[in-house]
Write a protein that holds these residues in place. Structure first.
Motif, PDB file in Angstrom:
ATOM      1  N   CYS A 247       0.841  -1.193   0.000  1.00 54.95           N
ATOM      2  CA  CYS A 247       0.000   0.000   0.000  1.00 54.95           C
ATOM      3  C   CYS A 247       0.879   1.247   0.000  1.00 54.95           C
ATOM      4  CB  CYS A 247      -0.899   0.048   1.238  1.00 54.95           C
ATOM      5  SG  CYS A 247      -2.038  -1.340   1.382  1.00 54.95           S
ATOM      6  N   GLY A 248       0.432   2.278  -0.707  1.00 57.79           N
ATOM      7  CA  GLY A 248       1.121   3.558  -0.693  1.00 57.79           C
ATOM      8  C   GLY A 248       0.593   4.466   0.399  1.00 57.79           C
ATOM      9  N   ASP A 249       0.693   5.768   0.196  1.00 57.75           N
ATOM     10  CA  ASP A 249       0.277   6.755   1.186  1.00 57.75           C
ATOM     11  C   ASP A 249      -1.171   6.517   1.617  1.00 57.75           C
ATOM     12  OD1 ASP A 249       2.341   7.642  -0.609  1.00 57.75           O
ATOM     13  OD2 ASP A 249       2.150   9.662   0.197  1.00 57.75           O
ATOM     14  N   THR A 250      -1.412   6.596   2.925  1.00 56.05           N
ATOM     15  CA  THR A 250      -2.789   6.550   3.446  1.00 56.05           C
ATOM     16  C   THR A 250      -3.169   7.870   4.119  1.00 56.05           C
ATOM     17  OG1 THR A 250      -1.903   5.390   5.382  1.00 56.05           O
ATOM     18  CG2 THR A 250      -2.963   4.057   3.695  1.00 56.05           C
ATOM     19  N   HIS A 251      -2.204   8.649   4.559  1.00 56.43           N
ATOM     20  CA  HIS A 251      -2.394  10.050   4.984  1.00 56.43           C
ATOM     21  C   HIS A 251      -3.613  10.284   5.873  1.00 56.43           C
ATOM     22  CE1 HIS A 251       0.851  12.381   3.390  1.00 56.43           C
ATOM     23  NE2 HIS A 251       0.720  11.876   2.168  1.00 56.43           N
ATOM     24  N   GLY A 252      -3.723   9.523   6.941  1.00 53.41           N
ATOM     25  CA  GLY A 252      -4.753   9.813   7.921  1.00 53.41           C
ATOM     26  C   GLY A 252      -6.171   9.587   7.446  1.00 53.41           C
ATOM     27  N   GLN A 253      -6.344   8.874   6.321  1.00 54.29           N
ATOM     28  CA  GLN A 253      -7.679   8.584   5.803  1.00 54.29           C
ATOM     29  C   GLN A 253      -8.135   7.237   6.364  1.00 54.29           C
ATOM     30  OE1 GLN A 253      -6.914  11.144   1.683  1.00 54.29           O
ATOM     31  NE2 GLN A 253      -8.112   9.273   1.531  1.00 54.29           N
ATOM     32  N   PHE A 254      -8.549   7.266   7.616  1.00 46.89           N
ATOM     33  CA  PHE A 254      -8.828   6.053   8.385  1.00 46.89           C
ATOM     34  C   PHE A 254      -9.894   5.187   7.739  1.00 46.89           C
ATOM     35  CE2 PHE A 254     -11.254   4.130  12.015  1.00 46.89           C
ATOM     36  CZ  PHE A 254     -10.299   3.199  12.392  1.00 46.89           C
ATOM     37  N   TYR A 255     -10.949   5.797   7.251  1.00 45.82           N
ATOM     38  CA  TYR A 255     -12.052   5.014   6.692  1.00 45.82           C
ATOM     39  C   TYR A 255     -11.657   4.368   5.368  1.00 45.82           C
ATOM     40  CZ  TYR A 255     -14.730   6.875  10.502  1.00 45.82           C
ATOM     41  OH  TYR A 255     -15.164   7.169  11.780  1.00 45.82           O
ATOM     42  N   ASP A 256     -10.792   5.017   4.627  1.00 47.48           N
ATOM     43  CA  ASP A 256     -10.268   4.392   3.406  1.00 47.48           C
ATOM     44  C   ASP A 256      -9.295   3.267   3.736  1.00 47.48           C
ATOM     45  OD1 ASP A 256     -11.594   5.981   1.344  1.00 47.48           O
ATOM     46  OD2 ASP A 256     -10.399   7.641   2.117  1.00 47.48           O
ATOM     47  N   LEU A 257      -8.553   3.407   4.837  1.00 44.30           N
ATOM     48  CA  LEU A 257      -7.690   2.307   5.278  1.00 44.30           C
ATOM     49  C   LEU A 257      -8.532   1.092   5.656  1.00 44.30           C
ATOM     50  CD1 LEU A 257      -4.990   1.062   6.161  1.00 44.30           C
ATOM     51  CD2 LEU A 257      -5.278   2.220   8.371  1.00 44.30           C
ATOM     52  N   LEU A 258      -9.609   1.308   6.395  1.00 46.21           N
ATOM     53  CA  LEU A 258     -10.499   0.194   6.733  1.00 46.21           C
ATOM     54  C   LEU A 258     -11.049  -0.457   5.468  1.00 46.21           C
ATOM     55  CD1 LEU A 258     -12.578   1.614   9.741  1.00 46.21           C
ATOM     56  CD2 LEU A 258     -10.585   0.099   9.827  1.00 46.21           C
ATOM     57  N   ASN A 259     -11.365   0.371   4.475  1.00 43.26           N
ATOM     58  CA  ASN A 259     -11.899  -0.162   3.219  1.00 43.26           C
ATOM     59  C   ASN A 259     -10.875  -1.038   2.508  1.00 43.26           C
ATOM     60  OD1 ASN A 259     -13.838  -0.334   0.996  1.00 43.26           O
ATOM     61  ND2 ASN A 259     -12.449   1.040  -0.093  1.00 43.26           N
ATOM     62  N   ILE A 260      -9.587  -0.681   2.594  1.00 41.58           N
ATOM     63  CA  ILE A 260      -8.543  -1.520   2.000  1.00 41.58           C
ATOM     64  C   ILE A 260      -8.593  -2.914   2.611  1.00 41.58           C
ATOM     65  CG2 ILE A 260      -6.050  -1.900   1.869  1.00 41.58           C
ATOM     66  CD1 ILE A 260      -5.720   1.146   1.607  1.00 41.58           C
ATOM     67  N   GLN A 464      -8.966  15.774  -4.632  1.00 39.30           N
ATOM     68  CA  GLN A 464      -8.243  15.437  -5.860  1.00 39.30           C
ATOM     69  C   GLN A 464      -9.046  14.558  -6.813  1.00 39.30           C
ATOM     70  OE1 GLN A 464      -5.306  16.570  -6.796  1.00 39.30           O
ATOM     71  NE2 GLN A 464      -4.312  17.347  -4.987  1.00 39.30           N
ATOM     72  N   GLY A 465     -10.007  13.815  -6.311  1.00 40.70           N
ATOM     73  CA  GLY A 465     -10.821  12.966  -7.180  1.00 40.70           C
ATOM     74  C   GLY A 465     -10.106  11.731  -7.701  1.00 40.70           C
ATOM     75  N   ASN A 466      -8.936  11.428  -7.154  1.00 39.61           N
ATOM     76  CA  ASN A 466      -8.159  10.273  -7.627  1.00 39.61           C
ATOM     77  C   ASN A 466      -8.675   8.972  -7.045  1.00 39.61           C
ATOM     78  OD1 ASN A 466      -6.918  11.538  -5.087  1.00 39.61           O
ATOM     79  ND2 ASN A 466      -5.951   9.513  -5.098  1.00 39.61           N
ATOM     80  N   LYS A 467      -8.386   7.884  -7.725  1.00 45.33           N
ATOM     81  CA  LYS A 467      -8.613   6.550  -7.174  1.00 45.33           C
ATOM     82  C   LYS A 467      -7.453   6.192  -6.243  1.00 45.33           C
ATOM     83  CE  LYS A 467     -11.074   4.940 -11.287  1.00 45.33           C
ATOM     84  NZ  LYS A 467     -11.071   3.988 -12.426  1.00 45.33           N
ATOM     85  N   GLY A 468      -7.680   5.208  -5.384  1.00 48.18           N
ATOM     86  CA  GLY A 468      -6.590   4.605  -4.631  1.00 48.18           C
ATOM     87  C   GLY A 468      -6.209   3.293  -5.287  1.00 48.18           C
ATOM     88  N   GLN A 487      -7.456  -1.190  -8.094  1.00 48.11           N
ATOM     89  CA  GLN A 487      -7.917   0.159  -7.780  1.00 48.11           C
ATOM     90  C   GLN A 487      -9.159   0.121  -6.897  1.00 48.11           C
ATOM     91  OE1 GLN A 487      -8.319   0.660 -12.084  1.00 48.11           O
ATOM     92  NE2 GLN A 487      -7.196   2.604 -11.878  1.00 48.11           N
ATOM     93  N   PHE A 488      -9.372   1.212  -6.168  1.00 42.77           N
ATOM     94  CA  PHE A 488     -10.578   1.335  -5.352  1.00 42.77           C
ATOM     95  C   PHE A 488     -10.937   2.813  -5.228  1.00 42.77           C
ATOM     96  CE2 PHE A 488      -6.880   1.223  -2.615  1.00 42.77           C
ATOM     97  CZ  PHE A 488      -7.080   2.260  -1.710  1.00 42.77           C
ATOM     98  N   GLU A 489     -12.193   3.059  -4.914  1.00 35.66           N
ATOM     99  CA  GLU A 489     -12.691   4.427  -4.772  1.00 35.66           C
ATOM    100  C   GLU A 489     -12.714   4.830  -3.290  1.00 35.66           C
ATOM    101  OE1 GLU A 489     -13.389   6.363  -7.252  1.00 35.66           O
ATOM    102  OE2 GLU A 489     -13.636   4.991  -8.970  1.00 35.66           O
ATOM    103  N   ALA A 490     -12.829   6.121  -3.056  1.00 33.47           N
ATOM    104  CA  ALA A 490     -12.964   6.629  -1.690  1.00 33.47           C
ATOM    105  C   ALA A 490     -14.312   6.216  -1.112  1.00 33.47           C
ATOM    106  CB  ALA A 490     -12.829   8.149  -1.688  1.00 33.47           C
ATOM    107  N   VAL A 491     -14.368   6.089   0.203  1.00 35.36           N
ATOM    108  CA  VAL A 491     -15.618   5.762   0.899  1.00 35.36           C
ATOM    109  C   VAL A 491     -16.012   6.955   1.771  1.00 35.36           C
ATOM    110  CG1 VAL A 491     -15.169   3.274   0.881  1.00 35.36           C
ATOM    111  CG2 VAL A 491     -14.379   4.661   2.818  1.00 35.36           C
TER     112      VAL A 491
END
Length: 507
Positions: A247-260, A464-468, A487-491
């Motif tokens: 995994c690359g940068d997660t930058h404090g995006q806790f809910y996206d980390l859980l989604n991973i 930014q509208g980017n995918k993870g 790839q995955f989208e933001a939650v």
């Protein structure tokens, strides 16, 4: 007509900037500049778009060009100040803000930033003055004999914390923590989702115990899945593991980390993870991300691996939110403990003796080898140096053209496909994996597919509208391995903005 066309392109650029389409905005402003290179506003607006894409070095250049085009145009000074502050050049930023305040004494935002940068500079000088070899470790200050003070949100799971000794030089405590079970981690996640905090005793224990564990790892960790073809120095074979996820940068995006984890599988005996730095800053759940990763590292020490990023450093944490978040949610002591533990993070990981994974990228010297990375003494100081291979591992970026150029960020270098090719050949590697930069598709294969950038913070900073993306390694029957980018989208997340615990500085 040319001027009218240039103004129209500028207006279109403004619209793209407002809609967070930063690359499009940069292209439109560039076209406007080509038609009329005399307009200060064109450079200033492009500088703002560069700031949003973290190309701070280019933003500084455009701020300068804006000032040269019109020395009375205050936004040129303002943009250059913000860009310089972003790369920690506070003295230069303060000089420009003083000019703004002379020309526009009623500018409240410029005054706020000026005062904040002066404060940061004074605080840094004070910390440098009192910090020395005899400075006690923050991890030595915690008294684990006292019971938990205040509410303990854990109902079903508790930690048993025992001090087993202290470091003779720093007096840093060595502790044993029992009770980090799957159920404990599940309950901790539920506590975070409710907006509650860990008891400080538990928070301190997780950091100290994880720091003790990280210190035992080399500066370049060498891991391999079972049956991978190549053998190498000090290789740790992850017996029983089917998949290794990078995994690359997660930058404090806790809910996206859980989604991973929920999408690709949780860390367990058969599934290992490598997080490639920048767990903290920007997003406003950085403590939750750090605690979850540290708890998983303690629960599965040979299934979860952590590389250091450029944001696991004091200078970045002051500007981008992590220091303020730690102090707001817990205490200054907790921030200092995290800071010390970041100094124990490995700087790179070698997978299967075939792929080198680091946060930033390659080096200004063609003669650097894997052994040079292995030999780095990352414990000389908790903060990485401002130059050399340790800095470059955290900061450098790829470029499409051959050779090396100054980094568009304003720190370190950019390196071309020829640099990647030469490094891979001389070190017998198939490729490089790095993070450190937003990619709109979540990942990008570059340099003749020998370099992959992976970024795991979708819709970065909610703008930014980017995918993870993540990268999965699995081994084939013949010992070769599959490398699959997914790839995955933001939650959705609670309505708390990025960098909620710091002044935004227009970044």
């Amino acid at each position: 007509m040319t001027m009218e066309q240039a103004v129209e392109l500028k207006n279109q650029g403004n619209s793209a900037l407002k809609n967070n389409n930063f690359d499009k905005a940069i292209g439109l402003y560039t076209q406007a500049i080509e038609l009329d290179p005399t307009q200060a506003v064109f450079y200033s607006n492009r500088a703002q778009a560069y700031i949003k894409t973290e190309a701070f070095g280019l933003a500084v250049e455009d701020g300068t060009k804006s000032i040269e085009a019109d020395p009375n145009y205050t936004k040129g000074y303002y943009r250059r100040a913000v860009a310089n502050a972003a790369i920690l050049k506070y003295k230069e930023a303060i000089k420009d803000l003083k000019v703004v305040l002379v020309k526009a004494p009623g500018d409240k935002v410029a005054k706020q930033y000026h005062n904040e940068f002066v404060k940061i500079l004074k605080q840094k000088k004070f910390e440098d003055a009192i910090r020395g070899e005899d400075t006690p470790s923050a991890m030595s200050q915690v008294d684990f004999n006292n019971p938990i003070v205040g509410k303990n949100p854990f109902k079903q799971n508790q930690l048993d914390i025992t001090v087993t000794g202290t470091d003779g030089k720093t007096n840093e405590q060595h502790i044993e923590v029992n009770g980090i079970t799957k159920d404990f981690i599940d309950e901790m996640i539920d506590i975070f989702k409710r907006g509650e905090k860990l008891p400080k005793k538990y928070a301190y224990a997780l950091i100290i115990a994880c720091n003790n564990l990280l210190k035992q790892e080399p500066s370049m960790v060498n891991i391999s899945l079972p049956n991978m073809k190549k053998n190498g120095k000090n290789e740790v074979v992850l017996e029983g593991v089917d998949t290794l996820t990078v995994c690359g940068d997660t930058h404090g995006q806790f809910y996206d980390l859980l989604n991973i984890f929920e999408t690709y599988g949780w860390v367990n005996d058969r599934h290992a993870y490598l997080f490639n730095g920048d767990f903290v800053d920007r997003g406003s759940w950085s403590t939750e991300v750090a605690f979850l990763l540290y708890a998983l590292k303690l629960r599965y020490p040979h299934r979860l691996f952590l590389n250091r990023g450029n944001h696991e450093t004091n200078d970045m944490n002051k500007v981008y939110g992590f220091e303020g978040e730690c102090k707001a949610k817990y205490s200054e002591t907790l921030y200092l403990m995290f800071s010390e533990s970041f100094g124990s993070l490995p700087l790179a990981t070698l997978i299967g003796n075939d792929y080198l994974v680091m946060h930033g990228g390659l080096f200004s010297d063609d003669n650097i080898t894997l052994d040079d990375i292995r030999k780095i003494n990352r414990f000389k100081a908790t903060q990485p140096p401002k130059e050399g291979i340790e800095m470059e591992l955290l900061w450098t970026d790829p470029q499409p053209m051959p050779g090396r150029t100054p980094n568009r960020r304003g720190i370190g270098i950019q390196f071309g496909p020829d640099v990647t090719e030469k490094f891979c050949v001389s070190n017998d590697l198939s490729g490089i994996i790095r993070s450190h930069e937003v990619r709109m598709e979540g990942y990008e294969k570059e340099h003749n597919d020998k370099l992959i950038t992976v970024f795991s913070a979708p819709n970065y900073c909610d703008s930014q509208g980017n995918k993870g993306a993540i990268i999965n390694f699995t081994v084939k029957n013949n010992g070769e391995f599959n490398l699959d980018c997914e790839q995955f989208e933001a939650v959705p997340h609670p309505d708390i903005k990025p960098m909620a615990y710091t002044t935004n500085f227009g970044l």
